[in-house]
Design an enzyme around this catalytic site. Structure first.
Site, mmCIF file in Angstrom:
data_model
loop_
_atom_site.group_PDB
_atom_site.id
_atom_site.type_symbol
_atom_site.label_atom_id
_atom_site.label_comp_id
_atom_site.label_asym_id
_atom_site.label_seq_id
_atom_site.Cartn_x
_atom_site.Cartn_y
_atom_site.Cartn_z
ATOM 1 N N MET A 1 -1.057 -7.975 6.058
ATOM 2 C CA MET A 1 -1.212 -9.417 5.848
ATOM 3 C C MET A 1 0.093 -10.004 5.299
ATOM 4 O O MET A 1 0.105 -11.105 4.752
ATOM 5 C CB MET A 1 -2.377 -9.704 4.902
ATOM 6 C CG MET A 1 -3.707 -9.214 5.478
ATOM 7 S SD MET A 1 -5.156 -10.116 4.908
ATOM 8 C CE MET A 1 -5.074 -9.843 3.156
ATOM 9 N N TYR B 1 3.742 -10.425 3.042
ATOM 10 C CA TYR B 1 4.236 -10.342 1.667
ATOM 11 C C TYR B 1 4.456 -8.871 1.323
ATOM 12 O O TYR B 1 3.895 -8.321 0.381
ATOM 13 C CB TYR B 1 3.296 -11.027 0.671
ATOM 14 C CG TYR B 1 4.082 -11.582 -0.495
ATOM 15 C CD1 TYR B 1 4.933 -12.671 -0.315
ATOM 16 C CD2 TYR B 1 4.039 -10.996 -1.741
ATOM 17 C CE1 TYR B 1 5.708 -13.159 -1.361
ATOM 18 C CE2 TYR B 1 4.799 -11.477 -2.786
ATOM 19 C CZ TYR B 1 5.632 -12.558 -2.591
ATOM 20 O OH TYR B 1 6.392 -13.021 -3.625
ATOM 21 N N HIS C 1 3.940 -1.043 1.961
ATOM 22 C CA HIS C 1 3.858 -1.347 3.398
ATOM 23 C C HIS C 1 4.999 -0.661 4.149
ATOM 24 O O HIS C 1 4.817 -0.164 5.270
ATOM 25 C CB HIS C 1 4.007 -2.851 3.646
ATOM 26 C CG HIS C 1 2.918 -3.696 3.073
ATOM 27 N ND1 HIS C 1 3.112 -4.537 1.999
ATOM 28 C CD2 HIS C 1 1.621 -3.860 3.444
ATOM 29 C CE1 HIS C 1 1.993 -5.178 1.731
ATOM 30 N NE2 HIS C 1 1.071 -4.780 2.584
ATOM 31 N N GLN D 1 -11.820 -12.264 6.341
ATOM 32 C CA GLN D 1 -12.100 -11.285 5.293
ATOM 33 C C GLN D 1 -12.032 -11.870 3.884
ATOM 34 O O GLN D 1 -12.133 -11.140 2.916
ATOM 35 C CB GLN D 1 -11.190 -10.057 5.432
ATOM 36 C CG GLN D 1 -9.717 -10.297 5.165
ATOM 37 C CD GLN D 1 -8.873 -9.091 5.559
ATOM 38 O OE1 GLN D 1 -8.657 -8.825 6.739
ATOM 39 N NE2 GLN D 1 -8.408 -8.329 4.587
ATOM 40 N N SER E 1 0.340 -6.723 -2.944
ATOM 41 C CA SER E 1 0.872 -8.080 -2.781
ATOM 42 C C SER E 1 0.315 -8.992 -3.862
ATOM 43 O O SER E 1 0.956 -9.961 -4.267
ATOM 44 C CB SER E 1 0.506 -8.631 -1.403
ATOM 45 O OG SER E 1 0.968 -7.752 -0.406
ATOM 46 N N ARG E 2 -0.890 -8.681 -4.337
ATOM 47 C CA ARG E 2 -1.529 -9.543 -5.339
ATOM 48 C C ARG E 2 -0.968 -9.327 -6.746
ATOM 49 O O ARG E 2 -1.322 -10.079 -7.649
ATOM 50 C CB ARG E 2 -3.042 -9.333 -5.337
ATOM 51 C CG ARG E 2 -3.717 -9.910 -4.096
ATOM 52 C CD ARG E 2 -5.238 -9.851 -4.210
ATOM 53 N NE ARG E 2 -5.898 -10.648 -3.212
ATOM 54 C CZ ARG E 2 -6.452 -10.163 -2.083
ATOM 55 N NH1 ARG E 2 -6.394 -8.878 -1.818
ATOM 56 N NH2 ARG E 2 -7.039 -10.975 -1.216
HETATM 57 O O1 PAF Z 1 -5.071 -4.114 4.404
HETATM 58 C C1 PAF Z 1 -4.800 -5.238 4.847
HETATM 59 O O2 PAF Z 1 -3.730 -5.788 4.604
HETATM 60 C C2 PAF Z 1 -5.809 -5.974 5.715
HETATM 61 O O3 PAF Z 1 -7.098 -5.727 5.288
HETATM 62 C C3 PAF Z 1 -5.658 -5.645 7.221
HETATM 63 C C4 PAF Z 1 -5.933 -4.182 7.502
HETATM 64 C C5 PAF Z 1 -4.255 -5.994 7.685
HETATM 65 C C6 PAF Z 1 -6.663 -6.471 8.010
HETATM 66 O O4 PAF Z 1 -6.474 -7.836 7.819
#
Ligand code: PAF
Length: 283
Positions: free
Chosen positions: A30, A32, A37, A61, A186-187
């Site tokens: 998502m 950021y 990542h 979500q 990210s949060r």
């Molecule tokens: O883990 C995440 O960042 C999200 O849940 C994902 C897997 C990209 C789905 O939106």
């Protein structure tokens, strides 16, 4: 690194790679991005010839009142980071490309989607599985790489792929942590200085579970007691749940072993944090 925003474009590039006999890995995010990542990208590069990273903040979500609108975003920075780690293609669709009409269909995660994170965030995992399914169909990867930090997501995606017969290998990469043990997220940008000090209580509690296990504790209740004792030293942390579950099943067990997952979720100030370990691997 190329960048596309349309499903037809990502499919065209992927099809070209397929015709050339190249294996493709997907790293869904998502945005950021942080080092956690980027380790997924590193692993994807080890596992496949070409790496697609997707950035899409998935409205499905988030529940009403959650942080969809203020979720941190910085596409230029993300682009530079992905490029520096050697991703081949960034797929960053707009919401109207992903959901041209209000989404009617959802992937139902079943009972495992209603406990732990799913109990605190009803509908969250249906939103996750739906977008992950769409991303799989759009990018057609051979391999998809996820972080262990979102362990319930990993378990559900793995089961979705298996139960729906998608020929995609799911690879899980260990959580990356700050020097004091806080899991990267990210949060974490939401944490004020005082919250940040207490946020380390999650990894401390996981460390306590691991010590209890190393000292011979085999019953989940013994590990949970050790965790709650440690968490009591951080009264600003409001614990949502402690979960001690099978590494593959995601379900509670009578006795723990090295593959057992110990997970904790807590709120500190306005921020919700989650973390987990595999007992045998520790922090
Ligand atoms: O883990 C995440 O960042 C999200 O849940 C994902 C897997 C990209 C789905 O939106």
């Amino acid at each position: 690194m190329d960048e596309v925003t349309m499903i037809a474009e990502v499919r065209g590039i992927r099809d070209g790679w397929r015709r050339a006999g190249l294996e493709v890995a997907l790293v869904p995010t998502m945005g950021y991005l942080h080092e956690g990542h980027l380790r997924l990208v590193d692993e994807a590069k080890r596992r496949a010839d070409r790496v697609i990273a997707s950035i899409f903040v998935n409205p499905l979500q988030f529940r009403p009142g959650e942080d969809l609108d203020r979720y941190p975003r910085d596409l230029p920075r993300d682009r530079a980071l992905l490029e520096s780690r050697g991703a081949d293609l960034l797929f960053a669709p707009a919401t109207r490309e992903m959901y041209p009409a209000p989404a009617m269909v959802r992937v139902d995660p079943g009972a495992l989607g209603t406990v732990y994170e799913g109990a605190v965030r009803p509908g969250h995992f249906a939103g996750v599985l739906t977008v992950v399914g769409k991303l799989f169909n759009q990018t057609g990867p051979d391999v998809a790489v996820f972080g262990q930090k979102d362990i319930q997501q990993v378990t559900l995606v793995t089961r979705m792929v298996r139960e729906l017969d998608w020929p995609i290998e799911i690879v899980v990469v260990p959580t990356v942590r700050e020097p004091d043990g806080l899991a990267l997220s990210s949060r974490n940008v939401y944490l004020g200085p005082e919250d940040r000090r207490d946020a380390v209580g999650l990894s401390e509690a996981l460390g306590a579970a691991r010590s209890a296990w190393q000292a011979g504790g085999r019953r989940p209740a013994e590990l949970e007691t050790a965790m709650r004792e440690r968490l009591a030293g951080r009264p600003r942390l409001a614990v949502d749940y402690i979960a001690i579950v099978g590494g593959e099943s995601g379900e509670p067990l009578d006795e723990v072993d090295e593959r057992t997952i110990v997970a904790v979720a807590a709120r500190v100030g306005p921020t919700r944090l989650i973390d987990n370990i595999t007992l045998g691997r520790g922090l």
